[in-house]
Design a protein around this motif. Structure first.
Motif, PDB file in Angstrom:
ATOM      1  N   GLU A  47      43.992  28.870  39.820  1.00  0.00           N
ATOM      2  CA  GLU A  47      42.854  28.349  40.589  1.00  0.00           C
ATOM      3  C   GLU A  47      42.504  29.281  41.732  1.00  0.00           C
ATOM      4  OE1 GLU A  47      44.926  25.317  38.490  1.00  0.00           O
ATOM      5  OE2 GLU A  47      45.674  26.054  40.431  1.00  0.00           O
ATOM      6  N   PHE A  48      41.239  29.269  42.095  1.00  0.00           N
ATOM      7  CA  PHE A  48      40.798  29.919  43.320  1.00  0.00           C
ATOM      8  C   PHE A  48      40.997  28.963  44.488  1.00  0.00           C
ATOM      9  CE2 PHE A  48      37.960  32.264  40.297  1.00  0.00           C
ATOM     10  CZ  PHE A  48      38.447  33.531  40.561  1.00  0.00           C
ATOM     11  N   ALA A  49      41.398  29.502  45.625  1.00  0.00           N
ATOM     12  CA  ALA A  49      41.533  28.672  46.816  1.00  0.00           C
ATOM     13  C   ALA A  49      40.191  28.069  47.191  1.00  0.00           C
ATOM     14  CB  ALA A  49      42.089  29.499  47.977  1.00  0.00           C
ATOM     15  N   THR A  50      39.125  28.847  47.024  1.00  0.00           N
ATOM     16  CA  THR A  50      37.757  28.394  47.271  1.00  0.00           C
ATOM     17  C   THR A  50      36.921  28.657  46.029  1.00  0.00           C
ATOM     18  OG1 THR A  50      37.954  28.956  49.622  1.00  0.00           O
ATOM     19  CG2 THR A  50      35.731  28.626  48.745  1.00  0.00           C
ATOM     20  N   PRO A  51      36.275  27.640  45.477  1.00  0.00           N
ATOM     21  CA  PRO A  51      35.477  27.839  44.252  1.00  0.00           C
ATOM     22  C   PRO A  51      34.380  28.886  44.452  1.00  0.00           C
ATOM     23  CG  PRO A  51      35.780  25.504  44.709  1.00  0.00           C
ATOM     24  CD  PRO A  51      36.261  26.234  45.926  1.00  0.00           C
ATOM     25  N   LEU A  52      34.041  29.564  43.361  1.00  0.00           N
ATOM     26  CA  LEU A  52      32.970  30.554  43.375  1.00  0.00           C
ATOM     27  C   LEU A  52      31.813  30.056  42.521  1.00  0.00           C
ATOM     28  CD1 LEU A  52      35.026  33.823  42.677  1.00  0.00           C
ATOM     29  CD2 LEU A  52      34.343  32.918  44.899  1.00  0.00           C
ATOM     30  N   ASN A  53      30.588  30.482  42.870  1.00  0.00           N
ATOM     31  CA  ASN A  53      29.501  30.194  41.942  1.00  0.00           C
ATOM     32  C   ASN A  53      29.621  31.152  40.757  1.00  0.00           C
ATOM     33  OD1 ASN A  53      27.853  32.644  42.347  1.00  0.00           O
ATOM     34  ND2 ASN A  53      27.375  31.795  44.365  1.00  0.00           N
ATOM     35  N   GLU A  54      28.913  30.879  39.689  1.00  0.00           N
ATOM     36  CA  GLU A  54      29.101  31.634  38.455  1.00  0.00           C
ATOM     37  C   GLU A  54      28.796  33.122  38.606  1.00  0.00           C
ATOM     38  OE1 GLU A  54      28.018  28.312  35.050  1.00  0.00           O
ATOM     39  OE2 GLU A  54      26.424  29.086  36.346  1.00  0.00           O
ATOM     40  N   LEU A  55      27.720  33.446  39.313  1.00  0.00           N
ATOM     41  CA  LEU A  55      27.351  34.848  39.455  1.00  0.00           C
ATOM     42  C   LEU A  55      28.380  35.618  40.270  1.00  0.00           C
ATOM     43  CD1 LEU A  55      23.480  34.610  39.972  1.00  0.00           C
ATOM     44  CD2 LEU A  55      24.735  35.243  37.914  1.00  0.00           C
ATOM     45  N   ASP A  56      28.878  35.006  41.350  1.00  0.00           N
ATOM     46  CA  ASP A  56      29.912  35.666  42.160  1.00  0.00           C
ATOM     47  C   ASP A  56      31.189  35.843  41.350  1.00  0.00           C
ATOM     48  OD1 ASP A  56      28.250  35.894  44.332  1.00  0.00           O
ATOM     49  OD2 ASP A  56      29.021  34.117  45.360  1.00  0.00           O
ATOM     50  N   PHE A  57      31.483  34.868  40.516  1.00  0.00           N
ATOM     51  CA  PHE A  57      32.674  34.967  39.673  1.00  0.00           C
ATOM     52  C   PHE A  57      32.534  36.117  38.674  1.00  0.00           C
ATOM     53  CE2 PHE A  57      34.660  33.707  35.573  1.00  0.00           C
ATOM     54  CZ  PHE A  57      35.993  33.867  35.952  1.00  0.00           C
ATOM     55  N   LEU A  58      31.389  36.212  38.028  1.00  0.00           N
ATOM     56  CA  LEU A  58      31.169  37.297  37.074  1.00  0.00           C
ATOM     57  C   LEU A  58      31.228  38.654  37.761  1.00  0.00           C
ATOM     58  CD1 LEU A  58      28.306  35.756  34.899  1.00  0.00           C
ATOM     59  CD2 LEU A  58      30.713  36.030  34.269  1.00  0.00           C
ATOM     60  N   ASP A  59      30.686  38.749  38.959  1.00  0.00           N
ATOM     61  CA  ASP A  59      30.743  40.003  39.716  1.00  0.00           C
ATOM     62  C   ASP A  59      32.190  40.359  40.064  1.00  0.00           C
ATOM     63  OD1 ASP A  59      28.028  40.444  39.642  1.00  0.00           O
ATOM     64  OD2 ASP A  59      27.635  39.574  41.615  1.00  0.00           O
ATOM     65  N   LEU A  60      32.991  39.357  40.379  1.00  0.00           N
ATOM     66  CA  LEU A  60      34.400  39.589  40.693  1.00  0.00           C
ATOM     67  C   LEU A  60      35.142  40.129  39.470  1.00  0.00           C
ATOM     68  CD1 LEU A  60      36.926  39.310  42.508  1.00  0.00           C
ATOM     69  CD2 LEU A  60      37.118  36.940  41.690  1.00  0.00           C
ATOM     70  N   VAL A  61      34.876  39.546  38.312  1.00  0.00           N
ATOM     71  CA  VAL A  61      35.524  40.009  37.083  1.00  0.00           C
ATOM     72  C   VAL A  61      35.112  41.445  36.782  1.00  0.00           C
ATOM     73  CG1 VAL A  61      35.735  39.654  34.593  1.00  0.00           C
ATOM     74  CG2 VAL A  61      35.719  37.677  36.129  1.00  0.00           C
ATOM     75  N   LYS A  62      33.820  41.747  36.932  1.00  0.00           N
ATOM     76  CA  LYS A  62      33.333  43.111  36.698  1.00  0.00           C
ATOM     77  C   LYS A  62      34.007  44.110  37.631  1.00  0.00           C
ATOM     78  CE  LYS A  62      28.882  43.697  36.450  1.00  0.00           C
ATOM     79  NZ  LYS A  62      27.435  43.529  36.755  1.00  0.00           N
ATOM     80  N   LYS A  63      34.109  43.764  38.888  1.00  0.00           N
ATOM     81  CA  LYS A  63      34.721  44.660  39.870  1.00  0.00           C
ATOM     82  C   LYS A  63      36.207  44.852  39.588  1.00  0.00           C
ATOM     83  CE  LYS A  63      35.500  45.252  44.843  1.00  0.00           C
ATOM     84  NZ  LYS A  63      35.273  44.659  46.190  1.00  0.00           N
ATOM     85  N   THR A  64      36.906  43.770  39.292  1.00  0.00           N
ATOM     86  CA  THR A  64      38.344  43.833  39.056  1.00  0.00           C
ATOM     87  C   THR A  64      38.665  44.630  37.800  1.00  0.00           C
ATOM     88  OG1 THR A  64      38.640  41.679  40.121  1.00  0.00           O
ATOM     89  CG2 THR A  64      40.432  42.458  38.723  1.00  0.00           C
ATOM     90  N   CYS A  65      37.888  44.413  36.757  1.00  0.00           N
ATOM     91  CA  CYS A  65      38.129  45.085  35.476  1.00  0.00           C
ATOM     92  C   CYS A  65      37.433  46.441  35.381  1.00  0.00           C
ATOM     93  CB  CYS A  65      37.673  44.193  34.319  1.00  0.00           C
ATOM     94  SG  CYS A  65      38.661  42.694  34.137  1.00  0.00           S
ATOM     95  N   GLN A  66      36.697  46.799  36.428  1.00  0.00           N
ATOM     96  CA  GLN A  66      36.017  48.104  36.484  1.00  0.00           C
ATOM     97  C   GLN A  66      35.115  48.299  35.264  1.00  0.00           C
ATOM     98  OE1 GLN A  66      39.153  51.084  37.140  1.00  0.00           O
ATOM     99  NE2 GLN A  66      40.376  49.434  38.018  1.00  0.00           N
ATOM    100  N   ILE A  67      34.242  47.308  35.078  1.00  0.00           N
ATOM    101  CA  ILE A  67      33.363  47.298  33.917  1.00  0.00           C
ATOM    102  C   ILE A  67      31.915  47.154  34.388  1.00  0.00           C
ATOM    103  CG2 ILE A  67      33.661  44.798  33.640  1.00  0.00           C
ATOM    104  CD1 ILE A  67      33.483  45.166  30.638  1.00  0.00           C
ATOM    105  N   PRO A  68      30.982  47.972  33.863  1.00  0.00           N
ATOM    106  CA  PRO A  68      29.609  47.961  34.383  1.00  0.00           C
ATOM    107  C   PRO A  68      28.778  46.765  33.952  1.00  0.00           C
ATOM    108  CG  PRO A  68      29.805  49.523  32.583  1.00  0.00           C
ATOM    109  CD  PRO A  68      31.195  49.033  32.872  1.00  0.00           C
ATOM    110  N   VAL A  69      29.084  46.231  32.767  1.00  0.00           N
ATOM    111  CA  VAL A  69      28.362  45.058  32.266  1.00  0.00           C
ATOM    112  C   VAL A  69      29.373  44.088  31.683  1.00  0.00           C
ATOM    113  CG1 VAL A  69      26.211  46.275  31.776  1.00  0.00           C
ATOM    114  CG2 VAL A  69      27.974  46.159  30.019  1.00  0.00           C
ATOM    115  N   ILE A  70      28.953  42.842  31.521  1.00  0.00           N
ATOM    116  CA  ILE A  70      29.885  41.830  31.042  1.00  0.00           C
ATOM    117  C   ILE A  70      29.149  40.857  30.122  1.00  0.00           C
ATOM    118  CG2 ILE A  70      29.560  40.122  32.891  1.00  0.00           C
ATOM    119  CD1 ILE A  70      32.646  40.040  33.066  1.00  0.00           C
ATOM    120  N   LYS A  71      29.811  40.421  29.063  1.00  0.00           N
ATOM    121  CA  LYS A  71      29.237  39.428  28.155  1.00  0.00           C
ATOM    122  C   LYS A  71      29.739  38.054  28.551  1.00  0.00           C
ATOM    123  CE  LYS A  71      29.373  40.301  23.738  1.00  0.00           C
ATOM    124  NZ  LYS A  71      29.916  40.687  22.410  1.00  0.00           N
ATOM    125  N   HIS A  72      28.861  37.063  28.489  1.00  0.00           N
ATOM    126  CA  HIS A  72      29.279  35.706  28.847  1.00  0.00           C
ATOM    127  C   HIS A  72      28.383  34.684  28.167  1.00  0.00           C
ATOM    128  CE1 HIS A  72      25.869  35.210  31.658  1.00  0.00           C
ATOM    129  NE2 HIS A  72      26.091  36.466  31.994  1.00  0.00           N
TER     130      HIS A  72
END
Length: 256
Positions: free
Chosen positions: A137-162
């Motif tokens: 769990e996240f300590a503080t919930p994220l909205n969907e777009l912020d979550f997707l941006d976090l995954v992209k940044k963490t995984c060092q990926i320019p685009v993401i499928k969802h």
């Protein structure tokens, strides 16, 4: 130092008996009693990786994916296996046993995303102390777009499928490094807000009757931190031993 000293260190956290039935983990080329002086860590063993090992005078390559996975019908003089043997380079693979380890591929990805209270998504059938995937769990919930941006940044990926965005908050997340489509039902059963993995089939994005956000962050990208786990474990146990992380980016998938 013998190869067996290194492999026993890895197998303390990722025993071979917890690998999936289809897998081929362990020492694939070489002898446990062979001497080893320098190790190269990577995700996949390719010709580029082998040349890097030769240039760095490494006598052991430890990879995540097995270089011998499906049946080998012949070994010609140009093959990677032949060249590794000719250059006296042993090869070891820690694949689904490292995926199922307590501090495994999914756990390190969950920690890098900032998830808390991590626990196993699907317990291993051989030993329930281990298992594939994690939930947190996240300590503080994220909205969907912020979550997707976090995954992209963490995984060092320019685009993401969802899958389709539904305007919901993301609090509880399941994830599985690498190809984890088979764990999608487990994530649904746990009523998580999102499931991060890779290699989903087209129909899986429809996800009828569930608000789950399905995120494909790439196979290589979600497994890349396996090298960090191996480096940390070997360096912790053998602090003066020469261990190198590959400098070769051999992700076979490209983005534009």
């Amino acid at each position: 130092m013998k190869i067996s000293d290194i492999t026993q260190c890895i197998e303390k956290i990722a025993p071979l008996n917890i690998q999936e039935s289809y897998d081929n983990c362990g020492l694939l080329i070489g002898c446990p009693d062979d001497e080893v002086h320098k190790i190269l860590l990577c995700l996949d063993v390719t010709n580029e990786i082998l040349q890097e090992a030769i240039a760095e005078k490494c006598d052991l390559i430890i990879s995540h994916h097995p270089v011998i996975f499906i049946g080998v019908k012949k070994i010609d003089t140009n093959s990677l296996i032949y060249q590794a043997i000719q250059n006296k380079i042993a090869i070891y693979a820690a694949h689904t046993n490292l995926d199922s380890a307590n501090f495994g591929v999914s756990t390190i990805l969950g920690e890098k995303l900032g998830l808390q209270n991590l626990r196993t998504l699907r317990k291993n059938s051989v030993d329930e102390r281990f298992g594939l995937g994690v939930i947190g769990e996240f300590a503080t919930p994220l909205n969907e777009l912020d979550f997707l941006d976090l995954v992209k940044k963490t995984c060092q990926i320019p685009v993401i499928k969802h899958s389709k965005l539904r305007g919901k908050s993301i609090k509880t997340v399941a994830l599985c490094g690498g190809g984890g489509s088979e764990l999608r039902p487990d994530a649904i059963d746990q009523h998580v807000d999102a499931y991060v993995s890779s290699d989903f089939k087209h129909y899986e994005y429809h996800l009828v009757n569930t608000p789950l956000l399905l995120v494909d962050a790439g196979h290589f990208e979600t497994e890349q931190f396996a090298v960090d786990i191996l480096y940390s474990e070997i360096s912790k146990n053998f602090p003066t031993f020469a261990v190198l992380k590959t400098k070769t980016n051999n992700n076979p998938v490209f983005y534009r």
